[in-house]
Design a protein around this motif. Structure first.
Motif, PDB file in Angstrom:
ATOM      1  N   LEU A   1       0.766  -0.950  -0.283  1.00 20.25           N
ATOM      2  CA  LEU A   1       0.116   0.068  -0.388  1.00 20.25           C
ATOM      3  C   LEU A   1       1.013   1.248  -0.494  1.00 20.25           C
ATOM      4  O   LEU A   1       0.262   1.962  -0.621  1.00 20.25           O
ATOM      5  CB  LEU A   1      -0.939  -0.431   1.231  1.00 20.25           C
ATOM      6  N   SER A   2       2.251   1.128   0.997  1.00 22.80           N
ATOM      7  CA  SER A   2       2.641   2.082   0.520  1.00 22.80           C
ATOM      8  C   SER A   2       3.596   2.797  -0.385  1.00 22.80           C
ATOM      9  O   SER A   2       3.543   3.677  -0.580  1.00 22.80           O
ATOM     10  CB  SER A   2       3.626   2.166   1.816  1.00 22.80           C
ATOM     11  N   VAL A   3       3.491   1.709  -1.246  1.00 25.55           N
ATOM     12  CA  VAL A   3       4.550   1.546  -2.549  1.00 25.55           C
ATOM     13  C   VAL A   3       3.135   2.913  -3.115  1.00 25.55           C
ATOM     14  O   VAL A   3       3.574   3.477  -4.213  1.00 25.55           O
ATOM     15  CB  VAL A   3       4.885   0.678  -3.262  1.00 25.55           C
ATOM     16  N   LEU A   4       2.177   2.252  -2.890  1.00 31.27           N
ATOM     17  CA  LEU A   4       1.106   2.560  -3.901  1.00 31.27           C
ATOM     18  C   LEU A   4       0.741   4.514  -3.833  1.00 31.27           C
ATOM     19  O   LEU A   4       0.421   4.852  -4.416  1.00 31.27           O
ATOM     20  CB  LEU A   4      -0.379   2.088  -4.520  1.00 31.27           C
ATOM     21  N   ALA A   5       0.642   4.647  -2.067  1.00 33.60           N
ATOM     22  CA  ALA A   5       0.268   6.032  -1.500  1.00 33.60           C
ATOM     23  C   ALA A   5       1.903   7.030  -1.868  1.00 33.60           C
ATOM     24  O   ALA A   5       1.777   7.738  -1.155  1.00 33.60           O
ATOM     25  CB  ALA A   5       0.324   5.668  -0.596  1.00 33.60           C
ATOM     26  N   THR A   6       2.498   6.211  -2.653  1.00 35.54           N
ATOM     27  CA  THR A   6       4.176   6.678  -2.812  1.00 35.54           C
ATOM     28  C   THR A   6       4.834   7.328  -1.519  1.00 35.54           C
ATOM     29  O   THR A   6       5.580   7.969  -1.610  1.00 35.54           O
ATOM     30  CB  THR A   6       3.795   8.150  -3.759  1.00 35.54           C
TER      31      THR A   6
END
Lengths: 247, 335
Positions: B50-55
């Motif tokens: 999720l953190s990768v998707l949320a930048t």
């Protein structure tokens, strides 16, 4: 963008005003320096035809700007530790705006502390010849403080815990503090002190303030202001770039 | 290029921490308007993904598109499309609830004349109206959680990420929150991606579920599809001689699993087969302590794909930590 900067700055000020002891600390700090140093040394010294007390006032304003500006930046580390930084990082706000907003809030606080020193000085007998010197002094203080907070923020991005930041901060702040022309005129100082002072941005802030209040100084006013503005822009860009990379 | 219906698309996404691969080669398409669940034990890599998707984290390999924006090339575009609630605190503890919500509204450019209205709605939803002016440092864990989630909903983002949204909430609040999530999804067409390790939550809320284990997606589908993929019902037995049962080859048994002192037999129409099993036990003089028949649940799906229940997976992760801890240098431990 300016709306976002305002919101971010407002938050900083809001937090700082909640901690009332800090404001008391600032007032006390300013007073003790002025009274002890100014009145203690005034009878012994006079510099370029002005009393040591008057000579010291711009220096004290500069010093009371340096500490809150630089150490205020450590709130970035606490923002990270307590998690609030995540909320800022996922918001649709460019990193430069985040840095600028935080810097402005912290600078506002530092400038208030500098203004308090000025107010005490006037009460204690520091003479202001023209009313416009007061807003001019505050403007210089704000400009210098913006650069110093951005400088602090750039370090706070790299250093991830408060203790290390405080420790390193002392190493950096003390030379800035002592070698800035706050306590003695630079033209009579040995060359190594002079050279260090000329890479210290605080020197230029103090010099500018001395010129507009006392009419004495080392460098042209326009150069002082140019250096302060350049320092702010460079530190802002560096902090924003580091921020972008590290988070 | 992103496929037409994927509002989020990842291709071979990899995220490493030093040598540890938290997300391994994940390729996924999340459709616009669905509630998508990432189900897996703690430490499976859900939050990292999720953190990768949320930048907030940068990937080490592969690509991810969110609402048409590449997470590494145009993170600002991604941030404009999303809202996120985090697993751990992201509130400003020095500010009050109201001040935190105000800050959020301003950051997401909610028009000035709607802010007060939004704040009271959010406080009402979180049931925190009487604590609006209390500083967050005086809040309990559950209160913070509630505030954090309603805050993420305030700006009605196109895509909402919820990291363990109901962790540590009481059952009523959890239900209320599920209703709100469904409502947002249906009324506003918001795409919602949530991580959870609660089977019930995934089952109740999610249109599709990805089961994630050790950084990999091991199964993907609707709750129904996943349950079907177990292919049959499950008969669970506790006997005095599990080995004998596990060794016996019943013609109708599709899959035998032995774990935790239990045998799970996967069969079609378990109701008919249960007598045969009991008869075999009687003939072989093995005492059955407990026999259970159930239609497959998500727990069984997880077991089917990973060979462990979700709880066991979490325990084994803790076990690994304990081993690593023991192996670490004594001076490190002393600190």
């Amino acid at each position: 963008m300016w709306n976002d900067v305002f919101t971010l700055a407002y938050r900083e000020v809001l937090i700082l005003t909640k901690i009332k002891i800090r404001i008391l600390g600032l007032i006390f700090n300013a007073l003790i320096w002025l009274v002890a140093m100014g009145f203690g040394l005034s009878p012994l010294l006079s510099i370029s035809g002005v009393s040591y007390f008057a000579f010291l006032v711009p220096g004290m304003i500069g010093i009371n700007l340096l500490f809150p500006s630089f150490f205020g930046a450590s709130t970035l580390i606490t923002d990270r530790q307590f998690g609030f930084l995540k909320e800022m990082l996922v918001a649709p706000i460019p990193r430069t705006t985040l840095v600028l907003g935080k810097a402005l809030g912290l600078s506002f606080y530092a400038t208030v502390s500098a203004a308090m020193v000025l107010a005490f000085s006037i009460i204690l007998g520091f003479q202001i010849n023209h009313w416009w010197t007061i807003p001019a002094l505050i403007g210089i203080a704000l400009l210098a403080s913006l650069g110093l907070t951005c400088f602090g923020l750039a370090l706070a991005i790299k250093i991830k815990d408060t203790q290390s930041f405080q420790l390193l901060g002392n190493f950096i702040v003390f030379p800035f503090f002592l070698l800035s022309g706050a306590f003695f005129p630079l033209d009579q100082a040995p060359w190594f002190i002079r050279y260090f002072s000329y890479i210290n941005p605080i020197t230029y802030a103090i010099d500018a303030m001395r010129q507009i209040t006392l009419g004495i100084g080392h460098t042209p006013l326009i150069l002082d202001l140019g250096v302060l503005f350049g320092f702010f822009i460079i530190t802002l860009i560096v902090a924003a770039k580091l921020f972008d990379k590290s988070e | 290029m992103a496929s037409k219906n994927c509002i989020i698309e990842t291709k071979g996404l990899v995220k490493k921490f030093d040598n540890f691969e938290a997300v391994k080669d994940v390729s996924l398409c999340i459709n616009e308007g669905e509630i998508f669940g990432l189900l897996g034990p703690n430490g499976a890599g859900k939050t990292t993904f999720l953190s990768v998707l949320a930048t907030t984290l940068q990937a080490n390999g592969g690509s991810a598109m969110v609402n048409g924006f590449d997470v590494s090339k145009s993170p600002d575009g991604v941030r404009k499309s999303i809202g996120m609630s985090f697993q751990d605190n992201s509130l400003d503890i020095d500010l009050t609830a109201k001040e935190n919500l105000w800050f959020h509204c301003r950051m997401y450019h909610i028009p000035e004349n709607q802010i007060n209205e939004k704040i009271s709605q959010a406080l009402k939803l979180a049931d925190l109206e009487q604590f609006a002016d209390r500083e967050i440092k005086k809040y309990s864990g559950g209160m913070k959680r509630r505030l954090e989630i309603v805050r993420a909903l305030m700006h009605e983002p196109k895509i909402l990420f919820l990291d363990e949204p109901t962790l540590g909430l009481d059952p009523q609040t959890r239900r209320a929150l599920w209703e709100k999530i469904k409502q947002l999804n249906q009324e506003k067409g918001m795409t919602i991606i949530l991580t959870t390790h609660y089977m019930e939550e995934a089952n109740e809320l999610c249109d599709r579920i990805a089961i994630i284990d050790k950084g990999r997606i091991v199964a993907l589908g609707t709750s129904q599809e996943l349950k079907k993929s177990v292919k049959g019902d499950v008969i669970t037995l506790e006997t005095r001689n599990n080995q004998a049962f596990a060794g016996k080859k019943f013609k109708f048994v599709k899959n035998t699993k032995l774990h935790n002192g239990e045998i799970s037999l996967t069969v079609d129409s378990a109701e008919k087969r249960i007598t045969e099993i009991v008869l075999f036990a009687k003939k072989s003089k093995i005492q059955i302590d407990n026999i259970n028949l159930k239609k497959p649940s998500l727990e069984d799906v997880f077991l089917h794909f990973t060979g462990k229940t979700i709880r066991e997976a979490e325990l084994s992760a803790e076990g690994q930590f304990a081993e690593r801890f023991k192996a670490s240098k004594p001076e490190l431990r002393a600190r």
